[in-house]
Motif scaffolding. Structure first.
Motif, short mmCIF file in Angstrom:
data_model
loop_
_atom_site.label_atom_id
_atom_site.label_comp_id
_atom_site.label_asym_id
_atom_site.label_seq_id
_atom_site.Cartn_x
_atom_site.Cartn_y
_atom_site.Cartn_z
N ASP A 525 78.92 14.65 11.53
CA ASP A 525 78.51 13.23 11.50
C ASP A 525 77.46 12.95 10.42
O ASP A 525 77.50 11.93 9.74
CB ASP A 525 77.97 12.81 12.87
CG ASP A 525 79.05 12.77 13.93
OD1 ASP A 525 80.24 12.67 13.53
OD2 ASP A 525 78.73 12.83 15.12
N ALA A 526 76.50 13.87 10.25
CA ALA A 526 75.45 13.64 9.26
C ALA A 526 76.02 13.64 7.85
O ALA A 526 75.65 12.80 7.01
CB ALA A 526 74.37 14.72 9.39
N ALA A 527 76.95 14.56 7.57
CA ALA A 527 77.59 14.60 6.26
C ALA A 527 78.43 13.34 6.05
O ALA A 527 78.48 12.78 4.95
CB ALA A 527 78.46 15.86 6.13
N LEU A 528 79.10 12.89 7.11
CA LEU A 528 79.93 11.69 7.02
C LEU A 528 79.07 10.47 6.68
O LEU A 528 79.44 9.66 5.82
CB LEU A 528 80.67 11.49 8.34
CG LEU A 528 81.69 10.35 8.40
CD1 LEU A 528 82.80 10.56 7.39
CD2 LEU A 528 82.26 10.22 9.80
N ARG A 529 77.93 10.35 7.33
CA ARG A 529 77.05 9.20 7.06
C ARG A 529 76.54 9.24 5.61
O ARG A 529 76.43 8.21 4.95
CB ARG A 529 75.88 9.21 8.05
CG ARG A 529 76.24 8.77 9.45
CD ARG A 529 74.99 8.47 10.27
NE ARG A 529 74.19 9.68 10.47
CZ ARG A 529 74.33 10.49 11.52
NH1 ARG A 529 75.26 10.23 12.45
NH2 ARG A 529 73.55 11.54 11.66
N ALA A 530 76.22 10.45 5.13
CA ALA A 530 75.71 10.57 3.76
C ALA A 530 76.74 10.11 2.74
O ALA A 530 76.42 9.41 1.77
CB ALA A 530 75.28 12.01 3.48
N LEU A 531 78.02 10.46 2.96
CA LEU A 531 79.06 10.08 2.02
C LEU A 531 79.37 8.58 2.12
O LEU A 531 79.69 7.95 1.11
CB LEU A 531 80.33 10.91 2.26
CG LEU A 531 80.44 12.13 1.33
CD1 LEU A 531 79.44 13.20 1.73
CD2 LEU A 531 81.85 12.69 1.35
N ILE A 532 79.30 8.03 3.33
CA ILE A 532 79.56 6.60 3.48
C ILE A 532 78.47 5.78 2.81
O ILE A 532 78.73 4.81 2.09
CB ILE A 532 79.68 6.24 4.98
CG1 ILE A 532 80.95 6.87 5.58
CG2 ILE A 532 79.69 4.72 5.16
CD1 ILE A 532 81.09 6.65 7.07
N LYS A 533 77.22 6.19 3.00
CA LYS A 533 76.09 5.48 2.38
C LYS A 533 75.94 5.82 0.90
O LYS A 533 75.25 5.10 0.17
CB LYS A 533 74.79 5.84 3.10
CG LYS A 533 74.69 5.38 4.54
CD LYS A 533 73.30 5.59 5.09
CE LYS A 533 72.86 7.04 4.99
NZ LYS A 533 71.48 7.24 5.52
#
Length: 561
Positions: A525-533
């Motif tokens: 989830d943390a990696a996913l948020r970083a790529l989305i932002k």
């Protein structure tokens, strides 16, 4: 039971009582799956592919699978997810380009936690590195001398009472009394193995447990009366079409069940041992060139007998072209294609591996009947004598005609492992030329014929996956590389590496991709948020995200998460 078809990543979902049999629907909506599957199927037929088989008998599946699928049943009470007809498409004219399997370099890193080799193998490697080649050679010689004297004493006692008279000639001199004592001395858990070998192995019913191999319960299929009747009906049809010349076709495997499964050592285990040994050698301040060789058990199955009761079920029919008739043969040893044969033989070969590693501190691995032995160049001549003596002691016959001396290139399991740069901790793996040529020839034949049966596609898929998985890997980063990425010195350094893999995958693998959309799947989830932002508090990851943005602009692509 409603069934949908799987095509290259489109989910296969089975609706059972209003619920789905898999969790894949979280990622792919079921109606979208259905629409995509139907569209691809129709498009393939329009492009010249043959449609699915109209009946199970035309799908060219194994008979026991046909019987189960025709009744919508599957072993283990698992729902059937894929119809056999979905695999029955034949190829239209395709490109003549062949897949190229490339070698991978596996570098060593110095983290103490990296060790995927079996614990017994690790212990042998540690002892060997600590003691050095001279002490190791002296120890192995003393152990062999002790057991050769003990073997003579045991053989002088006369026939072993646990070995039946019919099995004794087939054991070719193997002493079960000696094996029993070797098992005890090496603290191996399969205490029943000498008795099981002495009376011979059964072909039907429960397969004896070793109490050593991994637990995995499998059940006999004919417990179901309907499946048993369907198996019988299809077997009669198969016999009418021609004689049965492989024990697999006898369907006897459907009567066997076991509590365990085999666990042969693959290329990953071999490489883990090499990396671990290189690391231990480096930590000890030593430098040694590693070499390896493969020892193959000669006609391995034929060195173990069947039980007297199993011989009544061990008949094989073979077509005689000259006489235009079928000849019937009775097997006295483990037949090819029998599941109990595989289980019984692997118990025996695994026992030998354990004894060699425990008592002689051999650095070796086991893949069915192939032993891959690793040595340093200085001890290789003595180790060759040790191996010959060990198999002479246990009376297991090896293929001397196929053996090669210890070398910097080892060939096993269809791959070549180069140890030429072992001093630097570098090991290279690639598929052998013969394996690549065989796969290319099979694919070329399918293309020239314009198609193939479902069974041929299934076989090719298995071979391609095996060839790919055997060399799957990459460069393992050095500790300094990890430290340079973790500039903040965090104890937990997970999401950064997850995001790093996704971003580097785009930057390195999609250089030829332009004007398209990409989908990146991350389960962190943390990696996913970083790529989305497109933003991260990690300096290293922030720099990678900037490079990803520039790539998207330059190549006119859009990376979606």
């Amino acid at each position: 039971m409603a069934l949908m078809t799987t095509f290259h990543g489109v989910c296969c979902l089975t609706a059972v009582s209003g619920r789905f049999a898999t969790h894949a629907e979280v990622a792919y909506p079921p109606m979208l799956c259905r629409a995509m599957a139907c569209a691809i199927r129709e498009q393939l037929i329009l492009l010249g592919a043959s449609g699915p088989a109209q009946s199970l008998l035309l799908s060219d599946l194994p008979v026991h699978k046909t019987a189960q699928l025709s009744l919508s049943k599957q072993v283990g009470n698992r729902p059937t997810l894929l119809s056999p007809e979905a695999l029955a498409f034949s190829l239209p004219a395709l490109s003549s380009r062949m897949p190229i399997v490339k070698a991978h370099d596996l570098g060593v890193h110095d983290r103490d936690g990296f060790n995927c080799s079996p614990p017994l193998d690790s212990g042998s490697i540690r002892w060997r590195v600590d003691q050095g080649p001279v002490t190791t050679a002296r120890h192995r010689t003393e152990v062999l001398r002790k057991w050769f004297l003990r073997a003579k004493e045991l053989r002088d006692l006369g026939p072993d009472p646990c070995v039946c008279d019919t099995a004794a000639p087939l054991l070719q001199g193997k002493c079960m009394r000696l094996l029993r004592e070797l098992i005890t001395a090496s603290e191996y858990g399969d205490n029943a193995l000498p008795e099981d070998i002495g009376k011979g192995f059964d072909l039907l019913g429960q397969i004896p447990a070793s109490n050593v191999l991994p637990k995995k319960t499998s059940f006999a299929s004919p417990e179901d009366e309907q499946i048993a009747q369907e198996v019988y009906n299809l077997t009669i049809q198969e016999v009418e079409q021609g004689p049965i010349d492989d024990f697999t076709a006898s369907l006897a495997n459907l009567t066997s069940f076991s509590e365990e499964t085999i666990a042969p050592h693959g290329v990953d285990v071999i490489l883990a041992g090499l990396v671990f040994r290189a690391r231990k050698t480096k930590l000890a301040g030593l430098s040694e060139s590693l070499v390896a060789k493969t020892v193959d058990l000669r006609k391995a199955y034929k060195q173990l007998p069947l039980s007297e009761s199993a011989r009544d079920d061990a008949f094989l029919s073979v077509w005689c072209p000259s006489e235009k008739t079928v000849h019937i043969f009775q097997s006295l040893v483990l037949p090819f294609g029998s599941r109990p044969s595989v289980q019984g033989f692997y118990r025996s070969s695994h026992c030998l591996w354990h004894i060699g590693a425990k008592l002689l501190d051999l650095h070796w691995s086991l893949f069915y009947d192939d032993y891959v032995v690793v040595s340093c160049a200085t001890e290789a001549p003595h180790l060759t004598m040790v191996l010959d003596s060990f198999f002479d002691l246990t009376q297991w016959h090896t293929s001397k005609d196929k053996e090669t001396p210890f070398n910097a290139v080892a060939r096993a399991l269809g791959v070549e492992i180069s140890l030429a740069d072992s001093r630097a901790g570098l090991f290279r793996v690639c598929n052998t030329q013969s394996r690549k040529a065989e796969l290319a020839a099979n694919i070329a034949s399918m293309i020239s014929d314009g198609g193939a049966s479902a069974k041929a596609f299934e076989s090719l898929r298995g071979r391609l996956l095996f060839a790919e998985n055997q060399i799957f890997g990459g460069s393992l980063p050095d500790q300094e590389v990890i430290s340079s990425l973790n500039v903040e010195g965090k104890d937990g350094f997970i999401y950064e590496l997850e995001a790093l893999a996704a971003v580097r995958g785009v930057l390195d693998l999609c250089t030829q991709v332009v004007h398209t959309d990409l989908v990146l799947f991350l389960d962190n989830d943390a990696a996913l948020r970083a790529l989305i932002k497109s933003s991260s508090s990690s300096p290293v990851l922030q720099e990678l995200l900037r490079a990803l943005n520039e790539f998207e602009v330059e190549h006119l692509v859009r990376a979606n998460c």
